[in-house]
Structure formats: C-alpha cells, structure tokens
Design a protein around this motif. Sequence first.
Motif, mmCIF file in Angstrom:
data_model
loop_
_atom_site.group_PDB
_atom_site.id
_atom_site.type_symbol
_atom_site.label_atom_id
_atom_site.label_comp_id
_atom_site.label_asym_id
_atom_site.label_seq_id
_atom_site.Cartn_x
_atom_site.Cartn_y
_atom_site.Cartn_z
ATOM 1 N N PHE A 15 -62.460 78.195 -54.148
ATOM 2 C CA PHE A 15 -61.048 78.129 -53.761
ATOM 3 C C PHE A 15 -60.559 76.695 -53.563
ATOM 4 N N TRP A 16 -61.457 75.713 -53.730
ATOM 5 C CA TRP A 16 -60.997 74.323 -53.826
ATOM 6 C C TRP A 16 -60.109 74.137 -55.062
ATOM 7 N N LEU A 17 -60.298 75.000 -56.055
ATOM 8 C CA LEU A 17 -59.485 74.907 -57.280
ATOM 9 C C LEU A 17 -58.106 75.541 -57.115
ATOM 10 N N LEU A 18 -57.915 76.257 -56.015
ATOM 11 C CA LEU A 18 -56.663 76.994 -55.823
ATOM 12 C C LEU A 18 -55.420 76.092 -55.857
ATOM 13 N N PRO A 19 -55.435 74.889 -55.222
ATOM 14 C CA PRO A 19 -54.222 74.052 -55.246
ATOM 15 C C PRO A 19 -53.746 73.706 -56.648
ATOM 16 N N GLN A 20 -54.687 73.371 -57.555
ATOM 17 C CA GLN A 20 -54.234 72.991 -58.892
ATOM 18 C C GLN A 20 -53.695 74.193 -59.656
ATOM 19 N N TYR A 21 -54.293 75.375 -59.464
ATOM 20 C CA TYR A 21 -53.756 76.577 -60.107
ATOM 21 C C TYR A 21 -52.345 76.885 -59.588
ATOM 22 N N CYS A 22 -52.166 76.780 -58.298
ATOM 23 C CA CYS A 22 -50.854 77.087 -57.716
ATOM 24 C C CYS A 22 -49.802 76.063 -58.137
#
Length: 614
Positions: free
Chosen positions: A464-471
Amino acid sequence: MEPKIELQKKMIENGEEKKKDGNKCKKKQLGGVRTMPFILANEICDRFAGAGFHANMITYLTQVLNLPLVKASNTLTNFGGTSSFTPLIGAFIADSFAGRYWTIIVASIIYVLGMVSITISAVLPQLRPPPCPTQVNCQEASTLQLWVLYIALLLTSLGTGGIRPCVVTFAADQFDMTKSHTDSKSWNFFNWYYFCMGMASLTALTVVVYIQDNVSWGWGLGVPTIVMALSIVAFVLGSRLYRKIKPGGSPFVRLTQVIVAAVKKKNAVTPKDPRLLYENRELDAAISSNGRLLHSNQFKWLDHAAIVTDSDIKESNQPNLWRLATVHRIEELKSIIRMLPIWAAGILLVASHSHLGSFTIQQARSMDRHLSPSFKIPPASMSMFSTLTVLIGLPLYERLFVPLARRFTGNPVGVTCLQRMGIGFGINILATIVSGFIEIRRKTAAAQHNLLDQPTAVIPITVFWLLPQYCLHGLAEVFMSVGHLEFLYNQSPESMRSTAAALYWIAIAMGNYISTPMVSLVHKYTGKNRNWLPDRNLNRGRLENYYWLVTGIQVINLIYYVICAWNYTYKPINEQTETENSDEDLESADLNGKLSNFLNSDDKGNKEVELVKN
C-alpha cells in the motif's frame, strides 16, 4: 393591399401556431436524459466486454493456446494498436454518410461476431491445442486455430472502431450542448459518461477475471459476449427516442476543398471587410444545425478560398466547391488546426503513465501484499485503486470542486476545459515524482533486509506504499482525460465530432506506442551493471531515475501545453436555438405553401406572394 397582408399575417399566426407548437413538442420528445439508459448500455457493455475480454487475454494465449510469451504479447500489442486506430475509420463512415446511429449498430454486431468466434474457440476442443498444465514442451496452437483467433481479434478491432468514436458523441447529441445551456447545468455530461465507463471497467476487472481464473474460459468469455449482444437489443429499443443528426458528407473532402480553393486563389486580394467573403446558409444547412461558425482572424491565408470570382459559380447557380468555399467551411478547417497542438499534448501524458501496467506491477509483486493471513491481493489488481479514485473523484469534482472554483473564477462550470486539462497535467507530474520516492523507499527496505540480490523474495514493506501514486494518477485522469474528451467535442466542428472522439483514442494509442521505444532506449543506453530498467532484478535497477526522466519530459510537455492553451482561440460560433430552427423550417416550407394556397384564390395573388416573401 395592406388589409390583405394583415389578413395573411393573422392566418399565419392562427393557422400555423398549432403546427409550430406541435413541431416544438415533437422536438422536445426526442433526446434528453431518458435516452441515456439505451445509449450508455451499449458503451458500458462495450467497456465491460473489452476490459474483461482483454485484461486476462495474455493468460488465455499463453496457458490455453500455449503461445510463447513474446508471440502472445506481440499479438495483443498489434491488435490493440489496430483497435486504437480503427475509430478514425468508424468516425469517417459516421460523419460522411452512415450517421452515428447506424454505425453503432453495425459495429456492435461486428464486435459480437468477433466475441462469439473466440468464445466458441474456447469451448470447442478442436479449436485449441491439448491442455498443458506443466507449461513444459507444450503443443502450440495450429495455424487453423491461430487464424480463428486472428479473425476474432480483427472483428473486435473493427467493431471497436465504430463504437468508440460514435457512442459518446451520439449520447451528447441527445442534449443541447451549446455553451448557453451547458453553463446553466448543474452536472457535466462527460463527467458522468466517464463515471459509467469506470464502473464498467471495475466490474469487468473483478467479476469477469474471477470467472476466467476460477470457473472456465468458456463462461469467462461467454458472459461479456452475452452482455454485449443484449446491449444491441437495448440500443435498438430506444430508437424512437433518439435525436439523429444526419451526416453532412465527407468532412475530409470538405477540408481538402478548402485547401485546394485557397491555393488556387493564393494571389487574390482578400477584402478588408470579412462580410464580403462568401457565405451560403442553404449550402451549409446540413453541417450547421446548431449554429454557423463565424469568421476569425487566424490563418487568414485560408480566407482566399471564400473570395468570389466570376468563374466560381456554375451555370446552375451552384458554387464550384473546389474553387469557392463558405466562411463556415473555412472555419471548420481552422478549428481543426487550432485543436491539434492541444490534442498532441495528451500523447506524452499517456506515454508517461503507461508504466502503471508494467513496472508498478513488478514493484507490487516484490512487496507484502497480504490483506489477511490467508489472502494476498494480486499485483495486477492494484490498478483498481486508480479506477476507484476516478469513480470517487468525478462526483466530488461536480459537488465540491466546481462550486469552490466558481467563487474564484466566476465561471458557471468552475474552470474551462483547458484549465481542467492543465490541472491534470500538474497532478500527473506530482504522481510521477511520488513514484520515484516510493521506489527509493522500496529499495531501501530491500537493502536493510539484504534482499537486493533476491528478485523473487518478498520485501517486508506493505504494497500500500504504492497507493499514493495510483490515486494521484486516477485524480489526474479525472481532470485531464475528461477535460480532453470535453475539449475535443466542444471545439470540433459540428459535422466532425465523431472524428474528434476518434482523435481521443488515437492519442492514447500513440502515447502507448511512444512509451515502448522510450523504455527500450533507456534500457539500451543505461549500461549493464546498473541498468535503470533491468531484465530480471528490479532491486538492482534504478527505476527512480526513469521516473525522474519521465518527470522532466512531463514538465517540458506542460510548458508546451501552457503556451498552446494561452494562445488558443475558442471557435467563434453563432449558436442557434431550437426555436430559431423551428422558425426557419416553417418559413422555408409550410409558410410559403399555405400562403400560395391562400393567395391562389385571388387573381391578383402572384404579385402579393412576392410581397409577402420579401
């Protein structure tokens, strides 16, 4: 004579008032919100079928048809590119002679035929090679079996070419999309169109992919096929409610005629008063039902095409269109020329975030993906967070952003579509920067646990560290993609709106094509020891450097876009309301007919008819 003329006026007012009201009521019955379930059902099912059909197709080709990975990937790439360019053909057919309604129906049938073909191949054992669970020494699909696949993919590509550019424009045709009406609306059609498409994609990526992986490929491909077939039925059921705009002939021929006429008269002297340039409302009636384009001062060399000379009019009093063009037709070409620089800016945006389907998935695969002790989120499913951001962001844009922006800008719609696109560019740059820092954080965690040389090991850092870039990428889509689609529709000539929608898909295709050589060049010229994009071990790569490179490209692209947007001139149009259209129809047909019948009862009627007409 004056009493008689007064009597004629009263006759017109009393005798035609009911017919005029009837015509208005008939027009009001066509189009509107109630047509949306029928029209959007077709597009939603297309998006549902397309997403479910192609999202897992690489698995079908490699594990069912036993194709090598490179061959399977190239097959999907080639037909994916074809699907992105066929909308230009579909738009040409719709705008030239077939119209959007019939283009959608025929294209949908072709699409279903393609889906039926590949579904049958998944059900019948004769049309696929023997199963190979070990994926070792597998028998590849035969030439006949591959030809069934290729024909099916070609049919879906052709069907997509007719659906994509026409459905969104046909749906928008059901509303009054003139600026005076769209400014007063509390909702934006393109926002809700994009919202529906997002819902369809999200459903397909979860439901259909699950069926394909856990039930069977026959049902996994059959469900989208059945849904797509039902969408055709739904679309046809609403036929009586649709507002169908007749095609005005080939737009490409008209644009060519303008260029040829301008070149032939390049030495002619343009009048200082633009009102002296050639105009013909009757000739342009079919391509200007919503209003005529007015003369603009840009690209004045094209105005030579509207200079009237003795040889421009034929004996039949019809203009020679290869020597003389109306101001409206010249402004059509000017509109397209003005749009192209803005449209081109969207290509690099697509190229910059195409890594969401490759590098980011590889990052997710190396991270801790557990949602519970027994369940891990699939790496490819991380993209649903971008889709969810779009679905949440679009209603918030309508309800929060627009009212807030309206206070500062005074614009009824909050910001213009060009400003909306600019915000999207800025958010996308921020998303790429965040991606770089997250990659640094991931590799730092790998180094701390001595996992840099173990590419298959799971790094103890949550996915979920990747969540910011997806959002952030999803938020950029809310602004950029919807704004881009709205810009192309609003600023394109009325008779070329399907072509403009096709440009939207071509920008996506070109962006994806550009990203391929960009990645290849980076991989080739960044060395072997510390390659930015290594073949196997991403932990020893420098993916963050690639993100910095992409950020720099996007900054340059944003500067280019701001310059283009700052100098952009919106198309000048004299908008025509439904009342004006109704009045003109009465005047040109029923009015003169009834006057003639009335006056023919008098021997002196002929002269008075001329008086009334004048």
